[in-house]
Design a protein around this motif. Structure first.
Motif, mmCIF file in Angstrom:
data_model
loop_
_atom_site.group_PDB
_atom_site.id
_atom_site.type_symbol
_atom_site.label_atom_id
_atom_site.label_comp_id
_atom_site.label_asym_id
_atom_site.label_seq_id
_atom_site.Cartn_x
_atom_site.Cartn_y
_atom_site.Cartn_z
ATOM 1 N N ALA A 1 0.854 -1.190 0.000
ATOM 2 C CA ALA A 1 0.000 0.000 0.000
ATOM 3 C C ALA A 1 0.887 1.236 0.000
ATOM 4 C CB ALA A 1 -0.916 0.011 1.223
ATOM 5 N N SER A 2 0.322 2.334 -0.495
ATOM 6 C CA SER A 2 1.063 3.595 -0.552
ATOM 7 C C SER A 2 0.207 4.733 -0.026
ATOM 8 C CB SER A 2 1.483 3.911 -1.990
ATOM 9 O OG SER A 2 2.409 2.971 -2.478
ATOM 10 N N LEU A 3 0.881 5.709 0.544
ATOM 11 C CA LEU A 3 0.249 6.979 0.900
ATOM 12 C C LEU A 3 0.558 7.960 -0.216
ATOM 13 C CD1 LEU A 3 -1.169 8.578 3.308
ATOM 14 C CD2 LEU A 3 1.131 9.449 3.786
ATOM 15 N N TYR A 4 -0.479 8.500 -0.863
ATOM 16 C CA TYR A 4 -0.245 9.485 -1.930
ATOM 17 C C TYR A 4 -0.613 10.876 -1.441
ATOM 18 C CZ TYR A 4 -5.291 9.355 -2.849
ATOM 19 O OH TYR A 4 -6.660 9.433 -2.724
ATOM 20 N N VAL A 5 0.082 11.868 -1.995
ATOM 21 C CA VAL A 5 -0.104 13.259 -1.590
ATOM 22 C C VAL A 5 -0.240 14.133 -2.829
ATOM 23 C CG1 VAL A 5 0.983 15.264 -0.497
ATOM 24 C CG2 VAL A 5 1.153 13.014 0.590
ATOM 25 N N LEU A 6 -1.221 15.025 -2.819
ATOM 26 C CA LEU A 6 -1.360 16.098 -3.798
ATOM 27 C C LEU A 6 -1.313 17.409 -3.027
ATOM 28 C CD1 LEU A 6 -4.351 14.714 -5.925
ATOM 29 C CD2 LEU A 6 -1.907 14.428 -6.358
ATOM 30 N N SER A 7 -0.484 18.334 -3.473
ATOM 31 C CA SER A 7 -0.353 19.589 -2.736
ATOM 32 C C SER A 7 -0.018 20.727 -3.688
ATOM 33 C CB SER A 7 0.740 19.466 -1.668
ATOM 34 O OG SER A 7 0.871 20.665 -0.937
ATOM 35 N N THR A 8 -0.503 21.920 -3.383
ATOM 36 C CA THR A 8 -0.192 23.096 -4.191
ATOM 37 C C THR A 8 1.163 23.700 -3.839
ATOM 38 O OG1 THR A 8 -1.304 24.595 -2.638
ATOM 39 C CG2 THR A 8 -2.638 23.671 -4.423
ATOM 40 N N ARG A 9 1.815 23.182 -2.803
ATOM 41 C CA ARG A 9 3.123 23.681 -2.373
ATOM 42 C C ARG A 9 3.738 22.658 -1.413
ATOM 43 N NH1 ARG A 9 2.436 29.122 0.063
ATOM 44 N NH2 ARG A 9 4.567 28.796 0.719
ATOM 45 N N GLY A 10 4.774 23.044 -0.643
ATOM 46 C CA GLY A 10 5.347 22.150 0.346
ATOM 47 C C GLY A 10 4.330 21.768 1.408
ATOM 48 N N TYR A 11 4.620 20.671 2.103
ATOM 49 C CA TYR A 11 3.632 20.159 3.059
ATOM 50 C C TYR A 11 4.341 19.394 4.173
ATOM 51 C CZ TYR A 11 4.489 15.923 0.335
ATOM 52 O OH TYR A 11 5.095 14.876 -0.306
ATOM 53 N N ALA A 12 3.588 19.128 5.225
ATOM 54 C CA ALA A 12 4.066 18.311 6.338
ATOM 55 C C ALA A 12 3.062 17.200 6.592
ATOM 56 C CB ALA A 12 4.241 19.164 7.592
ATOM 57 N N ILE A 13 3.563 15.963 6.680
ATOM 58 C CA ILE A 13 2.735 14.807 7.029
ATOM 59 C C ILE A 13 3.011 14.469 8.489
ATOM 60 C CG2 ILE A 13 2.187 12.391 6.566
ATOM 61 C CD1 ILE A 13 3.354 12.770 3.770
ATOM 62 N N GLY A 14 1.977 14.523 9.300
ATOM 63 C CA GLY A 14 2.105 14.119 10.683
ATOM 64 C C GLY A 14 1.671 12.676 10.863
ATOM 65 N N VAL A 15 2.431 11.904 11.643
ATOM 66 C CA VAL A 15 2.124 10.490 11.867
ATOM 67 C C VAL A 15 2.140 10.211 13.365
ATOM 68 C CG1 VAL A 15 2.700 8.108 11.305
ATOM 69 C CG2 VAL A 15 3.313 9.939 9.708
ATOM 70 N N SER A 16 1.096 9.569 13.859
ATOM 71 C CA SER A 16 1.062 9.167 15.268
ATOM 72 C C SER A 16 0.509 7.751 15.380
ATOM 73 C CB SER A 16 0.204 10.129 16.096
ATOM 74 O OG SER A 16 -1.153 10.063 15.688
ATOM 75 N N SER A 17 0.885 7.083 16.466
ATOM 76 C CA SER A 17 0.472 5.697 16.725
ATOM 77 C C SER A 17 -0.293 5.658 18.042
ATOM 78 C CB SER A 17 1.708 4.799 16.793
ATOM 79 O OG SER A 17 1.440 3.596 17.484
ATOM 80 N N ASP A 18 -1.473 5.063 18.026
ATOM 81 C CA ASP A 18 -2.245 4.956 19.269
ATOM 82 C C ASP A 18 -1.495 4.160 20.331
ATOM 83 O OD1 ASP A 18 -4.210 6.401 18.067
ATOM 84 O OD2 ASP A 18 -5.785 4.872 18.247
ATOM 85 N N ASN A 19 -0.685 3.186 19.899
ATOM 86 C CA ASN A 19 0.039 2.323 20.842
ATOM 87 C C ASN A 19 1.525 2.655 20.911
ATOM 88 O OD1 ASN A 19 -2.358 0.929 21.365
ATOM 89 N ND2 ASN A 19 -1.945 -0.591 19.764
ATOM 90 N N GLN A 20 1.911 3.856 20.406
ATOM 91 C CA GLN A 20 3.308 4.298 20.440
ATOM 92 C C GLN A 20 4.263 3.270 19.821
ATOM 93 O OE1 GLN A 20 1.385 4.734 23.623
ATOM 94 N NE2 GLN A 20 0.830 6.549 22.400
ATOM 95 N N GLY A 21 3.899 2.773 18.658
ATOM 96 C CA GLY A 21 4.786 1.880 17.922
ATOM 97 C C GLY A 21 4.724 0.439 18.349
ATOM 98 N N LYS A 22 3.565 -0.013 18.828
ATOM 99 C CA LYS A 22 3.414 -1.415 19.219
ATOM 100 C C LYS A 22 2.125 -1.979 18.636
ATOM 101 C CE LYS A 22 5.837 -0.843 23.632
ATOM 102 N NZ LYS A 22 5.726 -0.936 25.118
ATOM 103 N N LEU A 23 2.222 -3.196 18.141
ATOM 104 C CA LEU A 23 1.031 -3.954 17.775
ATOM 105 C C LEU A 23 0.562 -4.671 19.044
ATOM 106 C CD1 LEU A 23 2.404 -5.493 14.463
ATOM 107 C CD2 LEU A 23 0.691 -3.665 14.648
ATOM 108 N N ARG A 24 -0.662 -4.398 19.456
ATOM 109 C CA ARG A 24 -1.127 -4.881 20.761
ATOM 110 C C ARG A 24 -2.272 -5.881 20.587
ATOM 111 N NH1 ARG A 24 -0.043 -3.050 25.566
ATOM 112 N NH2 ARG A 24 0.820 -1.110 24.731
ATOM 113 N N LEU A 25 -2.218 -6.928 21.418
ATOM 114 C CA LEU A 25 -3.308 -7.893 21.487
ATOM 115 C C LEU A 25 -4.433 -7.257 22.298
ATOM 116 C CD1 LEU A 25 -4.280 -10.789 20.850
ATOM 117 C CD2 LEU A 25 -3.264 -11.498 23.043
ATOM 118 N N ALA A 26 -5.615 -7.198 21.701
ATOM 119 C CA ALA A 26 -6.724 -6.430 22.275
ATOM 120 C C ALA A 26 -6.973 -6.807 23.736
ATOM 121 C CB ALA A 26 -7.988 -6.661 21.454
#
Length: 302
Positions: free
Chosen positions: A212-237
């Motif tokens: 899968a890919s994240l695609y971006v369309l922008s009229t100028r420069g941009y910032a992509i913010g990324v956050s994880s609900d589990n702070q970088g962990k895959l958690r067993l529910a």
């Protein structure tokens, strides 16, 4: 004496005749046409990620302040500039279409001035008459535009059949593109009401592409913010069992523990694609089950 008096009488008679002729010339009927505009800045706000085309309607008011009929054709002229709207820092121009809505006459000045058309409806105003002319301005960019104002100055004129101007008005036409950006996921994703899901299959340690890919369309420069609900962990529910992992957007490694940002500086429009991959950490001695995390992406132009 008699002879001299006769000569003086002839001279006075000639002066009187000249005065009568001058007075008759000053009383001749005249067309005095004026053009006014509710606004001289015909610029349409256009978001390229919401609208395919930019379309607006604008008016000019014609008034005959003279005492003779005013008859002519409306014409638009670029004042010697090349045809097309341009942004101050660019050289390429954006074409547009300009139409007189009275009978759909094309007034687009593609050759520097609008072409004379036999089917065009003439302007015809009696003394004291007024007429509102409406024009549609259409811009359909062929490519994504950077943000900013793209404009061209035009002179609208009503000309006599032999090309003499009866009245003129300077107007600026254009489109204004705001700073805007959008993003989305494509590839091996399942759409849900809350976003999208990527199935990781059986979890094994190591790097893997997600398809899968994240695609971006922008009229100028941009910032992509990324956050994880589990702070970088895959958690067993509903448990404390977890597996650490790392995320990469293309070649950009993302810090999911603290949250991170990918910044792309540009004054030009952008079309970018970021293949997604993850690095899965130690999976040994983990309880069996379905492990997951929620990633949140935001984007903003700058």
């Amino acid at each position: 004496m008699t002879s001299s008096g006769s000569r003086r009488g002839v001279a006075l008679g000639a002066m009187a005749a000249a005065f009568v002729l001058a007075a008759a010339g000053g009383a001749s009927a005249d067309c005095r046409l004026t053009i006014t505009a509710p606004q001289d800045y015909w610029v349409i706000r256009h978001d390229p990620y919401v609208q395919d085309v930019a379309l607006g309607e604008f008016d000019l008011m014609l008034t005959n302040e003279g005492d003779a009929n005013c008859v002519g054709q409306i014409q638009a002229d670029t004042l010697g500039e090349a045809f097309g709207m341009v942004r101050s820092e660019d050289v390429s121009r954006i074409p547009y279409a300009l139409v007189d809505e009275r009978n759909g006459t094309d007034l687009t000045p593609r050759a520097g001035a609008s072409a004379r058309r036999a089917s065009a409806r003439p302007v015809s105003l009696a003394p004291g008459g007024r007429e509102m002319l409406r024009f549609s301005l259409l811009v359909s960019p062929e490519a994504t535009l950077g943000d900013g104002d793209y404009t061209q100055n035009l002179v609208f004129a009503v000309n006599t059949p032999d090309g003499m101007p009866l009245a003129e008005r300077l107007v600026t036409v254009g489109i204004s593109v705001p700073a805007a950006a959008l993003m989305g996921l494509k590839g091996a994703v399942q759409r849900t009401g809350a976003g999208a899901t990527i199935d990781l299959g059986e979890l094994t340690e190591g790097r893997r592409a997600l398809g899968a890919s994240l695609y971006v369309l922008s009229t100028r420069g941009y910032a992509i913010g990324v956050s994880s609900d589990n702070q970088g962990k895959l958690r067993l529910a509903s448990t404390d069992w977890s597996i650490p992992y790392a995320l990469a957007l293309g070649s950009e490694e993302v810090n999911l523990v603290q949250g991170d940002e990918v910044r792309v500086a540009s004054r030009r429009p952008r079309i970018d694609d970021y293949p997604l991959s993850i690095q899965i950490g130690n999976t040994s001695n983990r309880r069996a089950g379905e492990y997951s995390d929620t990633l949140r992406f935001t984007i903003s132009p700058f």
